[in-house]
Design a protein around this motif. Structure first.
Motif, PDB file in Angstrom:
ATOM      1  N   ASN A   1      15.795  59.852  79.440  1.00 23.67           N
ATOM      2  CA  ASN A   1      15.255  59.214  80.643  1.00 23.67           C
ATOM      3  C   ASN A   1      15.072  60.259  81.740  1.00 23.67           C
TER       4      ASN A   1
ATOM      5  N   SER B   1       9.866  55.918  82.349  1.00 17.59           N
ATOM      6  CA  SER B   1       9.524  54.485  82.382  1.00 17.59           C
ATOM      7  C   SER B   1      10.255  53.731  83.483  1.00 17.59           C
ATOM      8  N   GLU B   2      11.490  54.121  83.797  1.00 11.73           N
ATOM      9  CA  GLU B   2      12.227  53.383  84.826  1.00 11.73           C
ATOM     10  C   GLU B   2      11.676  53.624  86.226  1.00 11.73           C
TER      11      GLU B   2
ATOM     12  N   GLU C   1      17.821  59.028  86.817  1.00 10.60           N
ATOM     13  CA  GLU C   1      18.739  57.893  86.814  1.00 10.60           C
ATOM     14  C   GLU C   1      20.212  58.273  86.737  1.00 10.60           C
TER      15      GLU C   1
ATOM     16  N   GLU D   1      10.849  45.852  80.991  1.00 10.43           N
ATOM     17  CA  GLU D   1      11.587  46.702  81.922  1.00 10.43           C
ATOM     18  C   GLU D   1      11.561  48.153  81.430  1.00 10.43           C
ATOM     19  N   GLY D   2      11.621  49.078  82.371  1.00  9.56           N
ATOM     20  CA  GLY D   2      11.582  50.483  82.009  1.00  9.56           C
ATOM     21  C   GLY D   2      12.736  50.908  81.137  1.00  9.56           C
ATOM     22  N   THR D   3      13.927  50.362  81.398  1.00  9.21           N
ATOM     23  CA  THR D   3      15.104  50.719  80.601  1.00  9.21           C
ATOM     24  C   THR D   3      14.903  50.377  79.140  1.00  9.21           C
TER      25      THR D   3
END
Length: 842
Positions: A823, A768-769, A833, A811-813
């Protein structure tokens, strides 16, 4: 004419592995026809081997060619976008150095090689997952000259393939077996960030796992190595492989010792030669014991006899076993009284059975052997006493009744080393010669290697024979004189002599002819036809891809959801999902799935199996009867079938698209989108996205990564009295199974309709991030894959989070934190990340 066996088939090539120079010499001196090896510049699926440098290549190829051996270089990994230029430079150097062929996994790399040097032969690596005549036909346009078949094929299946294609095929005949299909294993990458498709396999299949069945731990006793196959030993099947039309028999082992290479090559050389002469290829107990001592996790026929899951994976160990030598009678102080089934002597290495996981195995070298109290220095079997290093053995760590295994024999090692630690050639090429000796005419000569009679050199000697006064020339003395080849690597096995007019030929002239014979053979073996090597091809091909029109430029990002059950499909359709992929265990349910999707106004693509073996095209026909909007194709045969049937397709991750050249080939072959390979990290993915039309690519941003994809069935092995799908009773239909690893993660096991198992990572993985960056680059299709059945609210939450992410509202986070997901977006080095330990799985 070419040497043929008693069944009328040509002799197969014996192909040996080499991880260093000693292995090269071991292969040559024990009778290999060909050697395959890797380079230390990358693109090599055995990165842990010593390998060879580019500077070694000219000398290495001359060494091989001078001995009549051909050399193949392994370029059998995936290639990333920013590596194509370096890959091109490497290929150009290989072509100039006289490398006979390259083994390739990457489809785009094969295209590039053909553009760089059309004369350089390309072999499709087993990493390309060639499992049927249909998959071979699908790569016809790549100009592949030989195909290395997957190890998971039976003799019957191999014969079906060879009868349906004219492409030469190569098969593994001996060595370690991967439990997963080569080119389809993502375990090392998923768990530790080191991809098998990049030469960094961490051998997670050799670790122990616990079985969790229907939520409960199932005690399997000592059978805890559930994914570690025994080694392949196809020695006794050589006649059948020859009869099947296999052109090359391959020995695994680029990480093995030169003694292993000498041992295995020598035995298989003898077996092939016996088979070609119509003799029985009897595998003696001595030969088997010697081969086991070099390396063995236990021998089996692999899949050559078909599937026998219990025999393939016994589950008791994953380490080198050696030879079962006998069992312990009792311990007397620091000596062990044993009953030996095989002869042992001082210096031999042994190990006593114990729990290896708990560190309870005891082993070492035998110091002394006693028979009836008398010290014996020769190999001895029967009831004897063994003495070891002081303090090694006691009654607590070695128990009565346990087996012991011979793990090493210094005598065997010394004998094996003597085969290649020699200044004089040990294994000599058989050559034949034609000579015409007529009175008053120059002597006419021709020479050729026995196995390659179509390539010969002709020359004449200026001497004009006179009529003999006493001893006219005859064929016997002529052969005797010309065969005095001394320390050369040749032996003159046959001479075709035409002698007219009772000529006399002096010994000095025969010596000259013998010298010319050697010189001509050296030249014959070293000569190679010229090659044209082009430059700048990768840049040109990349520019051609970049200029292709993007049919959906500027379109909004769309969410695609892959479901694995009708209940998941129902849940996502209730949430208004309009783009769906279906990947069902039972493809008979596809008909209902298509109906449900279309009633909800959704577009649905049906996933094919990842493997299509001989006789399985009926599954394609069954899928074609379901009026879906298209297919999510997971093998090359499915892609080719769908193109010919006019069915829209998306090429899935299993087709391993890591660069624009592969992507472009998939699009040319009918796919309208391709799924980015899970071997790409964030930077590599963005490089790929920037180099192709954005409408081509689909990125998976949420999944439980499919780690092992196996012909081996764990369900059958541990939950059934049967041995394969014909008698297992299909426990996969009744039980929910997970495999728990050393750190406690429970990985989900599924079986498909072909009875192949996939082990999915127990942790969900989210990219997602990385998604906002991909959206800015213009990616339009993002996939979320569901694995476990969940409640409707849970499914709704997943869809809501990712829809909000694509719309820029989250937000992706926040997405991956709320999903409690790891992640990660399919990486080979590091993570998207944060760094992680690539040795964690060990």
């Amino acid at each position: 004419m070419t040497i043929v066996s008693s069944v009328g088939k040509p002799a197969p090539e014996l192909l040996a592995p080499a991880g260093n120079w000693e292995c090269i010499h071991a292969a040559i001196e024990n009778g290999a026809d060909a050697v395959y090896f890797g380079l230390d510049v990358g693109f090599n699926a055995r990165a842990r081997a010593v390998n060879f440098s580019m500077d070694d290549l000219p000398t290495l190829m001359q060494t091989l060619h001078r001995r009549g051996v051909v050399g193949y270089v392994t370029l059998n990994t995936l290639v990333f976008t920013d590596e194509l230029a370096q890959f091109e430079e490497n290929v150009a150097e290989l072509a100039k150095a006289g490398v006979d062929a390259v083994l390739v996994q990457d489809l785009g790399a094969a295209r590039l090689i053909r553009q760089i040097c059309p004369e350089l032969s390309i072999h499709a690596s087993t990493q390309m997952t060639m499992v049927s005549a249909e998959t071979i036909h699908a790569i016809e346009s790549l100009g592949i000259d030989r195909v290395v078949l997957a190890r998971e094929l039976s003799l019957k299946e191999i014969k079906k393939i060879t009868s349906a294609t004219t492409k030469p095929v190569e098969c593994f005949v001996h060595g370690a077996l991967c439990v997963a299909y080569s080119g389809q294993c993502l375990t090392s990458e998923s768990l530790g960030g080191r991809s098998a498709n990049r030469g960094q396999c961490a051998q997670a299949c050799r670790l122990n796992y616990d079985l969790i069945c229907d939520g409960q731990y199932k005690n399997l006793g000592d059978n805890r190595y559930l994914l570690s196959p025994q080694d392949l030993a196809g020695y006794e099947y050589i006649p059948q492989l020859i009869d099947a039309g296999v052109c090359s028999l391959k020995i695994e082992g680029r990480l093995k010792t030169p003694e292993y290479v000498a041992n295995i090559v020598g035995h298989y050389r003898q077996a092939i030669d016996d088979a070609m002469q119509g003799k029985e290829t009897h595998w003696s107990s001595t030969a088997r014991r010697e081969m086991e001592l070099s390396f063995s996790r236990g021998f089996s026929p692999g899949w050559l006899e078909g599937c026998n899951h219990k025999r393939l994976v016994s589950g008791e160990s994953s380490a080198k076993k050696g030879v079962k030598a006998g069992h312990v009678v009792r311990v007397r102080g620091e000596r062990v009284l044993v009953d030996l089934d095989v002869p042992l002597m001082p210096g031999d290495g042994v190990v006593f059975d114990g729990d290896r996981i708990a560190g309870e195995e005891i082993g070492g070298r035998i110091f002394q052997v006693f028979l009836h109290g008398k010290r014996i220095d020769q190999p001895t079997s029967g009831r004897v006493e063994l003495a070891f290093q002081h303090g090694l053995i006691n009654e607590d760590n070695v128990r009565s009744g346990i087996p012991l295994w011979q793990t090493d024999s210094p005598q065997l090692t010394k004998r094996l080393r003597s085969t290649f630690e020699t200044k004089q050639p040990r294994f000599k090429k058989e050559v034949e010669m034609s000579i015409i000796v007529r009175v008053g005419e120059p002597v006419q000569c021709s020479v050729w290697v026995k196995k390659h009679p179509d390539v010969k050199l002709d020359w004449s000697h200026e001497y004009l024979p006179e009529v003999a006064r006493k001893h006219p020339l005859s064929e016997g003395p002529l052969l005797e004189q010309l065969n005095r080849l001394g320390n050369t690597p040749y032996v003159l096995s046959k001479i075709h002599a035409t002698i007219d007019g009772n000529p006399m030929l002096p010994l000095s002239v025969m010596g000259d002819i013998r010298k010319s014979l050697v010189e001509h053979l050296d030249r014959l073996l070293l000569e190679r036809p010229p090659r044209i090597v082009a430059t700048g091809r990768s840049a040109l091909m990349l520019r051609e891809v970049e200029t292709k029109a993007d049919s959906m430029n500027g379109a909004k990002p769309q969410l695609v959801v892959l479901v694995r059950s009708l209940s998941q499909l129902e849940a996502v359709l209730r949430e208004g999902q309009k783009l769906v992929h279906a990947d069902f265990h039972d493809i008979r349910e596809y008909e209902k799935a298509v109906s449900m999707a279309h009633e909800a106004g959704a577009q649905i693509y049906l996933a094919s199996l990842r493997i299509q073996k001989p006789g399985e095209t009926g599954l394609f026909r069954a899928m074609e009867k379901r009026p879906a909007d298209g297919w999510l194709v997971r093998n090359l045969a499915a892609l080719d079938y769908a193109r010919r049937a006019g069915i829209p397709t998306i090429a899935d991750f299993s087709l391993n698209a890591t660069n624009p050249l592969t992507a472009d080939w998939l699009i040319e072959k009918g796919a309208h989108r391709f799924t980015a390979s899970y071997d790409l990290n964030r930077d590599q993915l963005t490089e790929l996205v920037a180099a192709v039309p954005r409408s081509w690519i689909e990125v998976v941003i949420h999944q439980h990564m499919p780690m092992f994809h196996m012909e081996h069935c764990v369900f059958c092995t541990v939950l059934s009295p049967g041995t394969n799908k014909t008698n297992c009773g299909r426990p996969c239909d009744r039980h929910d199974v997970k495999l728990r690893d050393r750190i406690g993660v429970e990985h989900v096991l599924h079986a498909d309709i072909g009875c192949r198992n996939t082990l999915y990572n127990g942790h969900a993985q989210s990219g997602s991030e990385a998604t906002p960056t991909l959206i800015r680059l213009g990616v339009q299709h993002f996939r979320v894959e569901l694995l476990r059945d969940a409640s409707h609210p849970e499914v709704a939450e997943v869809l809501s989070l990712y829809r909000n992410l694509l719309e820029g509202a989250l937000e992706g986070t926040e997405v991956w934190k709320r999903l409690k997901a790891t992640n990660r977006l399919g990486v080979t080095r590091g993570t998207l990340e944060h760094p992680r330990n690539p040795l964690a799985i060990l």
